[in-house]
Design a protein around this motif. Sequence first.
Motif, PDB file in Angstrom:
ATOM      1  N   SER A 124       0.828  -1.406  -0.230  1.00 16.95           N
ATOM      2  CA  SER A 124       0.157  -0.090   0.086  1.00 16.95           C
ATOM      3  C   SER A 124       1.137   1.246  -0.040  1.00 16.95           C
ATOM      4  CB  SER A 124      -0.801   0.493   1.085  1.00 16.95           C
ATOM      5  OG  SER A 124      -0.073  -0.104   2.101  1.00 16.95           O
ATOM      6  N   HIS A 125       0.306   2.020  -0.507  1.00 15.57           N
ATOM      7  CA  HIS A 125       0.677   3.599  -0.398  1.00 15.57           C
ATOM      8  C   HIS A 125       0.282   4.605  -0.868  1.00 15.57           C
ATOM      9  CE1 HIS A 125       3.045   6.677  -2.794  1.00 15.57           C
ATOM     10  NE2 HIS A 125       3.586   6.721  -2.122  1.00 15.57           N
ATOM     11  N   PRO A 126      -0.202   5.490   0.828  1.00 17.52           N
ATOM     12  CA  PRO A 126      -1.047   6.714   1.527  1.00 17.52           C
ATOM     13  C   PRO A 126       0.208   7.982   0.437  1.00 17.52           C
ATOM     14  CG  PRO A 126       0.599   5.952   2.741  1.00 17.52           C
ATOM     15  CD  PRO A 126       0.676   5.155   1.562  1.00 17.52           C
ATOM     16  N   MET A 127      -1.280   8.059  -0.819  1.00 17.46           N
ATOM     17  CA  MET A 127      -0.239   9.680  -1.098  1.00 17.46           C
ATOM     18  C   MET A 127      -1.005  10.936  -0.882  1.00 17.46           C
ATOM     19  SD  MET A 127       0.382   8.047  -4.297  1.00 17.46           S
ATOM     20  CE  MET A 127       0.058   9.372  -5.078  1.00 17.46           C
ATOM     21  N   ALA A 128      -0.545  10.895   0.254  1.00 17.99           N
ATOM     22  CA  ALA A 128       0.374  12.141   1.104  1.00 17.99           C
ATOM     23  C   ALA A 128       1.024  12.352   2.134  1.00 17.99           C
ATOM     24  CB  ALA A 128      -1.113  11.690   2.717  1.00 17.99           C
ATOM     25  N   THR A 148      -5.002   5.889  -0.751  1.00 24.16           N
ATOM     26  CA  THR A 148      -4.135   5.039  -0.759  1.00 24.16           C
ATOM     27  C   THR A 148      -4.046   4.496  -1.420  1.00 24.16           C
ATOM     28  OG1 THR A 148      -3.918   5.400   1.781  1.00 24.16           O
ATOM     29  CG2 THR A 148      -3.292   3.201   0.261  1.00 24.16           C
ATOM     30  N   LEU A 149      -3.039   4.087  -2.308  1.00 26.23           N
ATOM     31  CA  LEU A 149      -2.790   2.879  -3.139  1.00 26.23           C
ATOM     32  C   LEU A 149      -2.935   1.558  -3.032  1.00 26.23           C
ATOM     33  CD1 LEU A 149      -1.001   5.471  -6.316  1.00 26.23           C
ATOM     34  CD2 LEU A 149      -2.754   5.137  -5.894  1.00 26.23           C
ATOM     35  N   ILE A 150      -3.336   0.430  -3.143  1.00 27.05           N
ATOM     36  CA  ILE A 150      -3.184  -0.831  -2.590  1.00 27.05           C
ATOM     37  C   ILE A 150      -2.979  -2.285  -3.667  1.00 27.05           C
ATOM     38  CG2 ILE A 150      -4.553  -2.584  -1.325  1.00 27.05           C
ATOM     39  CD1 ILE A 150      -5.954  -0.193   0.791  1.00 27.05           C
ATOM     40  N   SER A 151      -1.657  -2.613  -3.409  1.00 27.65           N
ATOM     41  CA  SER A 151      -1.522  -3.459  -4.183  1.00 27.65           C
ATOM     42  C   SER A 151      -1.669  -4.873  -3.795  1.00 27.65           C
ATOM     43  CB  SER A 151      -0.335  -2.980  -5.140  1.00 27.65           C
ATOM     44  OG  SER A 151       0.181  -2.006  -5.584  1.00 27.65           O
ATOM     45  N   PRO A 152      -2.192  -5.623  -4.027  1.00 24.97           N
ATOM     46  CA  PRO A 152      -2.658  -7.227  -3.115  1.00 24.97           C
ATOM     47  C   PRO A 152      -1.447  -8.176  -4.402  1.00 24.97           C
ATOM     48  CG  PRO A 152      -5.160  -6.646  -3.392  1.00 24.97           C
ATOM     49  CD  PRO A 152      -4.229  -5.530  -4.020  1.00 24.97           C
ATOM     50  N   LEU A 153      -1.204  -8.816  -3.874  1.00 26.95           N
ATOM     51  CA  LEU A 153      -0.320  -9.118  -4.589  1.00 26.95           C
ATOM     52  C   LEU A 153      -1.006 -11.081  -5.655  1.00 26.95           C
ATOM     53  CD1 LEU A 153       3.055  -9.389  -2.598  1.00 26.95           C
ATOM     54  CD2 LEU A 153       2.509  -8.155  -4.996  1.00 26.95           C
ATOM     55  N   ASN A 154      -0.412 -11.451  -5.737  1.00 24.93           N
ATOM     56  CA  ASN A 154      -0.984 -12.518  -6.673  1.00 24.93           C
ATOM     57  C   ASN A 154      -1.816 -13.989  -5.929  1.00 24.93           C
ATOM     58  OD1 ASN A 154      -0.643 -11.635  -9.149  1.00 24.93           O
ATOM     59  ND2 ASN A 154       1.265 -13.516  -9.211  1.00 24.93           N
ATOM     60  N   PHE A 155      -0.860 -14.209  -4.937  1.00 23.03           N
ATOM     61  CA  PHE A 155      -1.607 -14.607  -3.791  1.00 23.03           C
ATOM     62  C   PHE A 155      -2.452 -14.339  -1.883  1.00 23.03           C
ATOM     63  CE2 PHE A 155       1.534 -17.340  -6.510  1.00 23.03           C
ATOM     64  CZ  PHE A 155      -0.087 -18.794  -6.589  1.00 23.03           C
ATOM     65  N   SER A 156      -1.978 -12.911  -2.498  1.00 27.49           N
ATOM     66  CA  SER A 156      -3.103 -12.366  -1.188  1.00 27.49           C
ATOM     67  C   SER A 156      -3.840 -13.187  -1.054  1.00 27.49           C
ATOM     68  CB  SER A 156      -3.518 -11.034  -1.277  1.00 27.49           C
ATOM     69  OG  SER A 156      -1.241 -10.345  -1.570  1.00 27.49           O
ATOM     70  N   SER A 191       4.085  11.378  -8.820  1.00 24.69           N
ATOM     71  CA  SER A 191       5.369  11.988  -8.316  1.00 24.69           C
ATOM     72  C   SER A 191       6.225  12.647  -7.813  1.00 24.69           C
ATOM     73  CB  SER A 191       4.737  11.523  -6.023  1.00 24.69           C
ATOM     74  OG  SER A 191       5.345  11.291  -5.249  1.00 24.69           O
ATOM     75  N   HIS A 192       6.981  10.731  -8.737  1.00 24.29           N
ATOM     76  CA  HIS A 192       8.168  11.196  -8.775  1.00 24.29           C
ATOM     77  C   HIS A 192       8.882  12.200  -9.030  1.00 24.29           C
ATOM     78  CE1 HIS A 192       7.845   7.312  -7.203  1.00 24.29           C
ATOM     79  NE2 HIS A 192       7.915   7.354  -6.889  1.00 24.29           N
ATOM     80  N   SER A 193       8.431  12.646 -10.868  1.00 22.21           N
ATOM     81  CA  SER A 193       9.129  13.211 -11.750  1.00 22.21           C
ATOM     82  C   SER A 193       8.609  15.035 -11.320  1.00 22.21           C
ATOM     83  CB  SER A 193       8.451  12.827 -13.184  1.00 22.21           C
ATOM     84  OG  SER A 193       8.818  11.845 -13.284  1.00 22.21           O
ATOM     85  N   PRO A 194       7.242  15.203 -10.699  1.00 23.09           N
ATOM     86  CA  PRO A 194       7.408  16.218 -10.234  1.00 23.09           C
ATOM     87  C   PRO A 194       7.961  16.940  -9.277  1.00 23.09           C
ATOM     88  CG  PRO A 194       5.170  14.924 -10.370  1.00 23.09           C
ATOM     89  CD  PRO A 194       6.005  14.068 -10.948  1.00 23.09           C
TER      90      PRO A 194
END
Length: 285
Positions: A124-128, A148-156, A191-194
């Motif tokens: 997960s990654h909170p955009m804050a 918040t960006l949430i990214s489950p993995l293949n077997f979560s 985010s990163h490039s800005p």
Amino acid sequence: MLNTQNKKILVVGLGMIGASLCRALKKSSSYNTIQGYDIDKKISQYAVDNDFIDNFESDLKKAIEASDIVVLSVPVSQIKSTLNIAKDFFNTDKVFTDTLSTKNSILNFLSKNKYLEITNFILSHPMAGTENFGIQNSKENLFDDAVTLISPLNFSKSDNISTVKNLWKSVNSNYVEIEAVRHDKILSVASHSPHILSFVLSNITNQHNLNNETPWIYSRGSLCDMTRIANSDPKAWAGIFSDNKENIIEYIDKYVLELNNLRSIINSNNDDDLVSYLTKSKPKK
């Protein structure tokens, strides 16, 4: 909603994001115990003294063992060593998540250590956040209405995904799911490039010593707005740029091409072409 009252949460890394999460969790009263860990014991003690956490443990392995939910909020430079300790608890009944701005190092670690079928790590990654850093700049309302960006993995496991979603809901954050492998590509643009552009613009301004000649330029206005995030933690952002370098370099190359294109249009003295370019460049919403 899953029952959270008997859950013990451990936040590993008590910088601005980690400490803000602890404070938000304490405010929500959704969990039984908020435990903290930081490699700097003075920071951990500061967190206890200011009631950001209930207690801290100096031994990370013991801290994980005593927790139900573990949030990794360390800088990118510390994630491999942290995961090397945490891996003993992968595919157990504990639930892991993180707050990192890049996922490359985590995904590479899981792949190299043959944890591709891990069930209890949901990224997960909170955009804050702000340009300020450190525990002293933490805020208990940092995640209010953030995404918040949430990214489950293949077997979560579905229950583990729900646990992570409930965690972010408890601190008033919205969430969206994205594929883990797409996260860093998206963040390189969002985010990163800005941040890259802000650092470059600030560096050019510093080279011209404009702040000495005209100290008011940073008080407000366009330059102030665009260079604000250049005050962010250099070490943390160096780690982010390095971890996501392929996507960021691709963006920089495109940006240089666009700058050269705009330079040619300005140099051509064709106002119609210039107006057309600027019109097309307005953000799509």
